[in-house]
Design an enzyme around this catalytic site. Structure first.
Site, PDB file in Angstrom:
ATOM      1  N   LYS A  22      34.346  55.898  41.856  1.00 30.22           N
ATOM      2  CA  LYS A  22      34.750  54.896  42.860  1.00 30.22           C
ATOM      3  C   LYS A  22      36.237  54.565  42.728  1.00 30.22           C
ATOM      4  O   LYS A  22      36.965  54.542  43.709  1.00 30.22           O
ATOM      5  CB  LYS A  22      33.919  53.627  42.662  1.00 30.22           C
ATOM      6  CG  LYS A  22      34.469  52.414  43.377  1.00 30.22           C
ATOM      7  CD  LYS A  22      33.609  51.179  43.175  1.00 30.22           C
ATOM      8  CE  LYS A  22      33.959  50.338  41.976  1.00 30.22           C
ATOM      9  NZ  LYS A  22      35.129  49.467  42.108  1.00 30.22           N
ATOM     10  N   ASN A  23      36.667  54.330  41.491  1.00 26.37           N
ATOM     11  CA  ASN A  23      38.035  53.847  41.294  1.00 26.37           C
ATOM     12  C   ASN A  23      39.090  54.943  41.477  1.00 26.37           C
ATOM     13  O   ASN A  23      40.280  54.653  41.497  1.00 26.37           O
ATOM     14  CB  ASN A  23      38.182  53.190  39.919  1.00 26.37           C
ATOM     15  CG  ASN A  23      37.482  51.837  39.879  1.00 26.37           C
ATOM     16  OD1 ASN A  23      37.024  51.339  40.904  1.00 26.37           O
ATOM     17  ND2 ASN A  23      37.396  51.248  38.699  1.00 26.37           N
ATOM     18  N   CYS A  44      38.795  36.533  41.978  1.00 27.00           N
ATOM     19  CA  CYS A  44      37.398  36.881  42.059  1.00 27.00           C
ATOM     20  C   CYS A  44      36.726  36.317  40.832  1.00 27.00           C
ATOM     21  O   CYS A  44      37.376  35.685  40.001  1.00 27.00           O
ATOM     22  CB  CYS A  44      37.199  38.383  42.188  1.00 27.00           C
ATOM     23  SG  CYS A  44      37.662  39.234  40.714  1.00 27.00           S
ATOM     24  N   ARG A  58      43.582  37.305  39.747  1.00 27.67           N
ATOM     25  CA  ARG A  58      44.040  38.692  39.804  1.00 27.67           C
ATOM     26  C   ARG A  58      45.301  38.748  40.648  1.00 27.67           C
ATOM     27  O   ARG A  58      45.277  39.064  41.824  1.00 27.67           O
ATOM     28  CB  ARG A  58      42.922  39.596  40.347  1.00 27.67           C
ATOM     29  CG  ARG A  58      41.748  39.607  39.386  1.00 27.67           C
ATOM     30  CD  ARG A  58      40.616  40.457  39.867  1.00 27.67           C
ATOM     31  NE  ARG A  58      40.831  41.862  39.622  1.00 27.67           N
ATOM     32  CZ  ARG A  58      39.876  42.780  39.767  1.00 27.67           C
ATOM     33  NH1 ARG A  58      38.674  42.429  40.155  1.00 27.67           N
ATOM     34  NH2 ARG A  58      40.126  44.049  39.520  1.00 27.67           N
ATOM     35  N   ASP A  98      35.497  47.738  32.029  1.00 27.55           N
ATOM     36  CA  ASP A  98      34.373  47.967  32.946  1.00 27.55           C
ATOM     37  C   ASP A  98      33.088  48.401  32.229  1.00 27.55           C
ATOM     38  O   ASP A  98      32.058  48.577  32.884  1.00 27.55           O
ATOM     39  CB  ASP A  98      34.760  49.019  34.005  1.00 27.55           C
ATOM     40  CG  ASP A  98      35.720  48.451  35.039  1.00 27.55           C
ATOM     41  OD1 ASP A  98      35.936  47.230  35.054  1.00 27.55           O
ATOM     42  OD2 ASP A  98      36.262  49.245  35.839  1.00 27.55           O
ATOM     43  N   ARG A 153      28.081  48.007  45.195  1.00 19.85           N
ATOM     44  CA  ARG A 153      29.516  48.259  45.365  1.00 19.85           C
ATOM     45  C   ARG A 153      29.956  49.433  44.500  1.00 19.85           C
ATOM     46  O   ARG A 153      30.922  50.117  44.840  1.00 19.85           O
ATOM     47  CB  ARG A 153      30.323  47.026  44.942  1.00 19.85           C
ATOM     48  CG  ARG A 153      30.213  45.853  45.898  1.00 19.85           C
ATOM     49  CD  ARG A 153      31.168  44.764  45.456  1.00 19.85           C
ATOM     50  NE  ARG A 153      32.364  45.382  44.904  1.00 19.85           N
ATOM     51  CZ  ARG A 153      33.034  44.937  43.845  1.00 19.85           C
ATOM     52  NH1 ARG A 153      32.650  43.860  43.227  1.00 19.85           N
ATOM     53  NH2 ARG A 153      34.097  45.573  43.410  1.00 19.85           N
TER      54      ARG A 153
HETATM   55  C1  UD1 Z   1      41.263  48.369  38.222  1.00 16.86           C
HETATM   56  C2  UD1 Z   1      39.817  48.772  38.488  1.00 16.86           C
HETATM   57  C3  UD1 Z   1      38.861  47.805  37.798  1.00 16.86           C
HETATM   58  C4  UD1 Z   1      39.206  47.693  36.300  1.00 16.86           C
HETATM   59  C5  UD1 Z   1      40.684  47.377  36.111  1.00 16.86           C
HETATM   60  C6  UD1 Z   1      41.117  47.391  34.660  1.00 16.86           C
HETATM   61  C7  UD1 Z   1      39.942  49.779  40.675  1.00 16.86           C
HETATM   62  C8  UD1 Z   1      39.600  49.707  42.115  1.00 16.86           C
HETATM   63  N1  UD1 Z   1      39.587  48.766  39.918  1.00 16.86           N
HETATM   64  O1  UD1 Z   1      41.443  47.094  38.816  1.00 16.86           O
HETATM   65  O2  UD1 Z   1      37.531  48.293  37.952  1.00 16.86           O
HETATM   66  O3  UD1 Z   1      38.427  46.667  35.720  1.00 16.86           O
HETATM   67  O4  UD1 Z   1      41.507  48.336  36.810  1.00 16.86           O
HETATM   68  O5  UD1 Z   1      40.817  48.614  34.068  1.00 16.86           O
HETATM   69  O6  UD1 Z   1      40.480  50.767  40.207  1.00 16.86           O
HETATM   70  N2  UD1 Z   1      47.678  41.989  36.731  1.00 16.86           N
HETATM   71  C9  UD1 Z   1      48.781  41.163  36.845  1.00 16.86           C
HETATM   72  N3  UD1 Z   1      49.634  41.362  37.918  1.00 16.86           N
HETATM   73  C10 UD1 Z   1      49.425  42.348  38.838  1.00 16.86           C
HETATM   74  C11 UD1 Z   1      48.296  43.181  38.696  1.00 16.86           C
HETATM   75  C12 UD1 Z   1      47.444  42.978  37.626  1.00 16.86           C
HETATM   76  O7  UD1 Z   1      48.987  40.266  36.051  1.00 16.86           O
HETATM   77  O8  UD1 Z   1      50.234  42.479  39.762  1.00 16.86           O
HETATM   78  C13 UD1 Z   1      46.731  41.762  35.598  1.00 16.86           C
HETATM   79  C14 UD1 Z   1      45.344  41.351  36.110  1.00 16.86           C
HETATM   80  O9  UD1 Z   1      45.298  39.960  36.344  1.00 16.86           O
HETATM   81  C15 UD1 Z   1      44.443  41.769  34.986  1.00 16.86           C
HETATM   82  C16 UD1 Z   1      45.151  43.008  34.436  1.00 16.86           C
HETATM   83  O10 UD1 Z   1      46.483  42.976  34.938  1.00 16.86           O
HETATM   84  O11 UD1 Z   1      44.355  40.793  33.996  1.00 16.86           O
HETATM   85  C17 UD1 Z   1      44.481  44.310  34.804  1.00 16.86           C
HETATM   86  O12 UD1 Z   1      44.482  44.456  36.185  1.00 16.86           O
HETATM   87  P1  UD1 Z   1      44.671  45.872  36.910  1.00 16.86           P
HETATM   88  O13 UD1 Z   1      44.865  46.935  35.892  1.00 16.86           O
HETATM   89  O14 UD1 Z   1      45.687  45.711  37.972  1.00 16.86           O
HETATM   90  O15 UD1 Z   1      43.253  46.044  37.556  1.00 16.86           O
HETATM   91  P2  UD1 Z   1      42.903  46.512  39.032  1.00 16.86           P
HETATM   92  O16 UD1 Z   1      43.811  47.596  39.452  1.00 16.86           O
HETATM   93  O17 UD1 Z   1      42.773  45.310  39.890  1.00 16.86           O
END
Ligand code: UD1
Length: 421
Positions: free
Chosen positions: A22-23, A117, A122, A308, A400
């Site tokens: 999915k990711n 969420c 996030r 995850d 999902r």
């Molecule tokens: C992706 C995955 C999700 C997984 C996560 C971490 C997808 C669709 N989802 O989510 O399943 O749990 O990686 O492996 O691929 N953060 C910031 N600022 C930002 C972006 C992120 O502070 O601009 C922080 C977030 O709050 C969080 C951490 O970074 O604490 C990890 O987030 P991120 O790696 O961005 O996760 P996703 O891409 O949302």
């Protein structure tokens, strides 16, 4: 509302085939916005989140056609809209990754800000930091964000990510593909889904180097063309089935799994006393006696232990002999499953982002709630070894991210049934 009833029917036995990730599929679908020729994606898992991304693409005038349940043909030649529908953005946070492709292809984009969420805040600050580094002007409103490229388009730049965010790395990498000159992302995420996206972009004619390491370099090109790509297998789904086999004391062959992507899971599962046999045909044989030992995990960005799989592993720890320990360092509030597991007789105590789990001999069936996608999976796994009947509610979360979850478990002999309330 639907719920899943789970009853303990002993060890899981047999073979299970893992679907596409999915990711990986979500950002690759978003990346198709960059191309002006036909794109064909194979092994796309038919999941709710994928449906949302397809709806986002269609709302942006992309033609999306299913050639079969898991093969999609995409024609993004007519893309001309810069505004992403807010309603779809609310349905899935990951839709935010269309921003990078739209910004570089059309020079501007506007979207509703993805909300928080239930696993915590996030933010998207790192995504926006990257766009700014490529020369974009950002207009942040309380619940929406716009980005505009300078006249003449984005220009290559350098960005250091304070945290190796998966989404930010993907968004910036895609934006950089058609920026003028060279872009560098430092402290980039190294997840296999990043590498899969980079491979796909390169098939489209992009020049991305270093994906899978912490420095990604993108040499901008003028145009991206069509491509055909097979999505990598889902390492989280594979890990979930490995944990299920381990918990139930079963023998399960997991097919279509890349063991290189799940090293931390294999290491920990062996540490708790499970036999793992890796074969070179992308299969893994899991053999468990069901007698499991306590262990420690600490979630980290790849190649560390994936957040995850934290909930599923915690379900295993509930029945492992001794005291286990979990530290969640990626998300701030990812222990929603703890109360639910405790309803089933688990002995888990949390303190901030740490949890101590005292193993019990038996879990007991209960009525519990899937508080998020992976928590839902953890509760189903707990139900597989609990005495009596477990009802997992709010299973839409599971849909999902897991394709045919009950069907695959049933194929291994589990007593799992879905009902409508
Ligand atoms: C992706 C995955 C999700 C997984 C996560 C971490 C997808 C669709 N989802 O989510 O399943 O749990 O990686 O492996 O691929 N953060 C910031 N600022 C930002 C972006 C992120 O502070 O601009 C922080 C977030 O709050 C969080 C951490 O970074 O604490 C990890 O987030 P991120 O790696 O961005 O996760 P996703 O891409 O949302």
């Amino acid at each position: 509302m639907e719920y899943i009833r789970v009853r303990n029917r002993g060890p899981l036995e047999g073979r299970v085939t893992i679907s596409g990730a999915k990711n990986a599929a979500l950002p690759i679908l978003a990346a198709s916005l960059l191309g002006t020729e036909e794109i064909v994606l194979e092994q796309v898992p038919p999941l709710k989140d994928v449906e949302v991304m397809v709806d986002v693409l269609r709302a942006l005038d992309v033609k999306v056609e299913y050639l079969d349940a898991e093969t999609i043909r995409i024609d993004a030649s007519q893309v001309n809209k810069t505004v992403t529908p807010g309603e779809l953005m609310n349905r899935m946070r990951a839709s935010f990754v269309v921003m990078g492709p739209l910004l570089t292809r059309l020079g501007r984009t506007f979207t509703q800000m993805p909300g928080g969420c239930n696993i915590g805040k996030r933010p998207v600050d790192l995504h926006l930091k990257g766009f700014k580094a490529l020369g974009a002007e950002i207009d942040e409103e309380p619940d929406a964000v716009g980005a505009k490229a300078p006249d003449g388009g984005l220009v290559g730049g350098k960005v250091y990510l304070d945290f190796p965010s998966v989404g930010a790395t993907q968004n910036i990498m895609m934006a950089a593909t058609m920026a003028r000159g060279e872009s560098i992302i430092e402290n980039a995420a190294k997840e296999p889904e990043i590498t899969d996206l980079a491979n796909f972009l390169n098939k489209m004619g992009a020049k991305v180097r270093g994906a899978g390491t912490s420095t990604i370099t993108v040499q901008g090109v003028k145009k991206l063309h069509g491509a055909r790509h097979v999505i990598i297998p889902d390492r989280i789904e594979a890990s979930t089935f490995i944990v299920a086999a381990a918990m139930t004391g079963g023998t399960v062959e997991v097919q279509n799994v890349l063991s290189a992507h799940i090293r931390p899971i294999l290491a920990k599962i062996q540490e708790v006393g499970v036999r793992i046999e890796e074969n070179d045909d992308d299969t893994i044989l899991v053999q468990s006696t069901g007698r499991l030992k306590a262990t420690k995990i600490r979630t980290l960005p790849y190649p560390g232990f994936p957040t995850d799989v934290q909930a599923q592993f915690m379900a295993l720890m509930c029945i492992a002999k001794g005291q286990s320990h979990v530290e969640e360092t990626v998300f701030e509030n990812r222990f929603m499953h703890v109360d639910e597991l405790n309803k089933m007789g688990a002995l888990i105590v949390t303190d901030g982002n740490e949890a101590v789990i005292r193993g019990v001999e038996h879990l007991v069936g209960a009525k519990v709630n899937a508080t998020d996608l992976r928590a839902g999976a953890a509760l189903v796994l707990a139900g597989l070894v609990a005495d009596g009947e477990t009802q997992v509610h709010n299973v839409f979360h599971l849909d999902r991210g897991y394709y045919r979850f009950e069907e695959k478990l049933k194929g291994l002999g589990a007593d799992v049934e879905r009902f409508v309330e």
